[in-house]
Design an enzyme around this catalytic site. Sequence first.
Site, PDB file in Angstrom:
ATOM      1  N   ASP A  18       0.826  -1.209   0.000  1.00  0.00           N
ATOM      2  CA  ASP A  18       0.000   0.000   0.000  1.00  0.00           C
ATOM      3  C   ASP A  18       0.863   1.264   0.000  1.00  0.00           C
ATOM      4  O   ASP A  18       1.984   1.261   0.507  1.00  0.00           O
ATOM      5  CB  ASP A  18      -0.893  -0.026   1.254  1.00  0.00           C
ATOM      6  CG  ASP A  18      -2.038   0.970   1.152  1.00  0.00           C
ATOM      7  OD1 ASP A  18      -2.321   1.461   0.044  1.00  0.00           O
ATOM      8  OD2 ASP A  18      -2.648   1.257   2.201  1.00  0.00           O
ATOM      9  N   ASN A  66     -10.620  -2.900  -6.001  1.00  0.00           N
ATOM     10  CA  ASN A  66      -9.829  -2.000  -6.852  1.00  0.00           C
ATOM     11  C   ASN A  66     -10.448  -1.782  -8.240  1.00  0.00           C
ATOM     12  O   ASN A  66     -10.103  -0.823  -8.929  1.00  0.00           O
ATOM     13  CB  ASN A  66      -8.387  -2.503  -7.022  1.00  0.00           C
ATOM     14  CG  ASN A  66      -7.518  -2.310  -5.800  1.00  0.00           C
ATOM     15  OD1 ASN A  66      -6.554  -3.040  -5.596  1.00  0.00           O
ATOM     16  ND2 ASN A  66      -7.831  -1.320  -4.954  1.00  0.00           N
TER      17      ASN A  66
HETATM   18  C1  FPP Z   1      -1.887   0.208  -3.282  1.00  0.00           C
HETATM   19  O1  FPP Z   1      -1.430   1.532  -3.300  1.00  0.00           O
HETATM   20  C2  FPP Z   1      -1.347  -0.552  -4.407  1.00  0.00           C
HETATM   21  C3  FPP Z   1      -2.096  -1.114  -5.393  1.00  0.00           C
HETATM   22  C4  FPP Z   1      -3.566  -1.028  -5.430  1.00  0.00           C
HETATM   23  C5  FPP Z   1      -1.471  -1.846  -6.504  1.00  0.00           C
HETATM   24  C6  FPP Z   1      -0.237  -2.617  -6.181  1.00  0.00           C
HETATM   25  C7  FPP Z   1       0.399  -2.994  -7.439  1.00  0.00           C
HETATM   26  C8  FPP Z   1       1.731  -2.975  -7.694  1.00  0.00           C
HETATM   27  C9  FPP Z   1       2.757  -2.649  -6.698  1.00  0.00           C
HETATM   28  C10 FPP Z   1       2.238  -3.313  -9.058  1.00  0.00           C
HETATM   29  C11 FPP Z   1       1.736  -4.578  -9.677  1.00  0.00           C
HETATM   30  C12 FPP Z   1       2.215  -5.783  -8.986  1.00  0.00           C
HETATM   31  C13 FPP Z   1       2.600  -6.949  -9.567  1.00  0.00           C
HETATM   32  C14 FPP Z   1       2.925  -8.105  -8.715  1.00  0.00           C
HETATM   33  C15 FPP Z   1       2.729  -7.139 -11.012  1.00  0.00           C
HETATM   34  P1  FPP Z   1      -2.523   2.689  -3.401  1.00  0.00           P
HETATM   35  O2  FPP Z   1      -2.677   3.017  -4.841  1.00  0.00           O
HETATM   36  O3  FPP Z   1      -3.766   2.274  -2.721  1.00  0.00           O
HETATM   37  O4  FPP Z   1      -1.801   3.857  -2.635  1.00  0.00           O
HETATM   38  P2  FPP Z   1      -2.513   5.007  -1.772  1.00  0.00           P
HETATM   39  O5  FPP Z   1      -3.245   4.330  -0.644  1.00  0.00           O
HETATM   40  O6  FPP Z   1      -1.349   5.829  -1.303  1.00  0.00           O
HETATM   41  O7  FPP Z   1      -3.425   5.744  -2.691  1.00  0.00           O
END
Ligand code: FPP
Length: 243
Positions: A18, A66
């Site tokens: 996250d 998501n």
């Molecule tokens: C959460 O951060 C992260 C995600 C919803 C996506 C995670 C994906 C990756 C790291 C890349 C893809 C992974 C693979 C294994 C191919 P957020 O966007 O919720 O951050 P925030 O809470 O600060 O808005």
Amino acid sequence: MAEPKIVKIPQHVAIIMDGNGRWAKARGLPRIMGHREGMKSVRAVVECARKLGIKVLTLYAFSKENWQRPREEVSFLMGLLEEYLRREVEELHQKNIQIRAIGELELLPRNIQALLKESIKKTAANTGMILNLALSYSGRAEIARAARLLAEACLRGDLKPEEITEDLFRHYLYTNDLPDPDLLIRTSGEMRLSNFLLYQCAYTELYITPTLWPDFREDEFLKALEEYQRRERRFGKISEQLN
Ligand code: FPP
């Protein structure tokens, strides 16, 4: 700083990655740049986990919730996943890593489904670390699915309701042949499970760090493991009963 000595290696580590959006925002960048940077952390943590001999690494890459994000962000994340599978599976395969995926994979774009299937098939016989990607995943949906499968088995006459135990139930989860996570890491300081592995995390040790996922690299991962080895896991017993 001296490298922490990790002697108690968890079998299964699960990670809620996250903070990508906040990482980007703090730099005046679009959110997607946080996801791109977060990919570098994925690479670093996968490699570190493999080197340490961790058996299973489950990454929460995309939750069922998501799908509600803006369309452009969803397609960027799908693009990243595609890029990862196209570019990195060969190397993961060379490193004896077995790729798996859990979640409602049928909701993913067809090209991703095909790439995933191919990657899973290619690495199925590998005996090293299992890299388990949670995609379009929801813990509640997984539990409801297990209940549905059990009800169907009862209706077919293959099972009696009184035969349903905790242990039988777990066989109907996506993670049926995997050990429960020993350690769940969540980055970016949020104190929630966000619908991740709800059944499996009953006795999992939680490690929550304020570090944002794009900044979570090998040193941070080692710190989490170092903290894990200091924990006493009692599973409801008292200290004196543990050997
Ligand atoms: C959460 O951060 C992260 C995600 C919803 C996506 C995670 C994906 C990756 C790291 C890349 C893809 C992974 C693979 C294994 C191919 P957020 O966007 O919720 O951050 P925030 O809470 O600060 O808005």
